[in-house]
Design an enzyme around this catalytic site. Sequence first.
Site, PDB file in Angstrom:
ATOM      1  N   HIS A  25       0.296 -11.679   1.950  1.00  0.00           N
ATOM      2  CA  HIS A  25      -0.677 -10.874   1.205  1.00  0.00           C
ATOM      3  C   HIS A  25      -1.293 -11.644   0.033  1.00  0.00           C
ATOM      4  O   HIS A  25      -2.502 -11.598  -0.190  1.00  0.00           O
ATOM      5  CB  HIS A  25      -0.018  -9.591   0.704  1.00  0.00           C
ATOM      6  CG  HIS A  25      -0.984  -8.501   0.389  1.00  0.00           C
ATOM      7  ND1 HIS A  25      -0.635  -7.179   0.370  1.00  0.00           N
ATOM      8  CD2 HIS A  25      -2.307  -8.533   0.082  1.00  0.00           C
ATOM      9  CE1 HIS A  25      -1.693  -6.442   0.067  1.00  0.00           C
ATOM     10  NE2 HIS A  25      -2.724  -7.241  -0.122  1.00  0.00           N
TER      11      HIS A  25
ATOM     12  N   TYR B 164       0.826  -1.214   0.000  1.00  0.00           N
ATOM     13  CA  TYR B 164       0.000   0.000   0.000  1.00  0.00           C
ATOM     14  C   TYR B 164       0.857   1.260   0.000  1.00  0.00           C
ATOM     15  O   TYR B 164       0.374   2.337  -0.343  1.00  0.00           O
ATOM     16  CB  TYR B 164      -0.930   0.047   1.218  1.00  0.00           C
ATOM     17  CG  TYR B 164      -1.969  -1.045   1.297  1.00  0.00           C
ATOM     18  CD1 TYR B 164      -2.157  -1.971   0.262  1.00  0.00           C
ATOM     19  CD2 TYR B 164      -2.770  -1.169   2.427  1.00  0.00           C
ATOM     20  CE1 TYR B 164      -3.104  -2.973   0.359  1.00  0.00           C
ATOM     21  CE2 TYR B 164      -3.733  -2.168   2.527  1.00  0.00           C
ATOM     22  CZ  TYR B 164      -3.880  -3.079   1.497  1.00  0.00           C
ATOM     23  OH  TYR B 164      -4.831  -4.068   1.613  1.00  0.00           O
TER      24      TYR B 164
END
Length: 271
Positions: free
Chosen positions: A102, A44
């Site tokens: 992730h 991110y």
Amino acid sequence: MNTPSIPMPALGLGTFRLKDQTVIDAVKSGLSLGYRHIDTAQIYGNEAEVGQAIAESGVPRAELFVTTKIWTESLAGDRLMPSLRESLSKLCMDAVDLTLIHWPSPGGAVPLKDTLEALVEAKRLGLTREIGLSNFTVAQMREAIELVGVEALATNQVEIHPFLQNRAVVEFARSQGLHLTAYMPLAYGKVMTDPVMRDIAAAHRTTPAQVSLAWLLQQGFTVIPSSTKPANQAANLQAGTLRLSESDMARIATLDRGERLADPDFAPAWD
């Protein structure tokens, strides 16, 4: 080390696609409203800003549940620990509450065994309280459970919303006792314009967003909606008090159309 010990709150604040001052303001606002679960990730590009917002919020670290996620390039056994330490440095924390893989290693390039062993070691060293998965298919969940046991895995964070109900993953996870966290619970806002969601919301004098979150919470999922507007953040927090009827739940069940919003070219073969 001030290692937190709170359980994962059922409703958290997601930070996907939020950058710079926007994410700082969003996290500060969320914390001031009462959010105590913050979700971020290495990819991110906002861990430092999330850490800054938490530090400036005045909320004690021990009252928070913070999640980050290891990106695919750092899944190898010798790369995971340094990458997690870098995340902790950016977050200005001694430890996170939850560290997730992730995405499964693209093409299986890194054996899952290597990644999970590194995560287990990170937990042993106190860098993370819990470990878990994200975007794992049924076969990949089964492999992870065989490697470390389901009790070692805090959650599998996957896309679930009314238009992608991910039933095969949900059914398998439930059969194994593996908790699920729903990301993109509002389907990028698409729930706001759906006639069924709007009708149910009108009947309850609430918003389609609250209906979608309540639908997920009533199924036992953790949800992590992302919002930058304090009014929307506050409304989302109230979803836990909304009780949908069996009829409401059944109507939402009919909305599943397999509409997957997170499907990068390196994604696994979905169930």
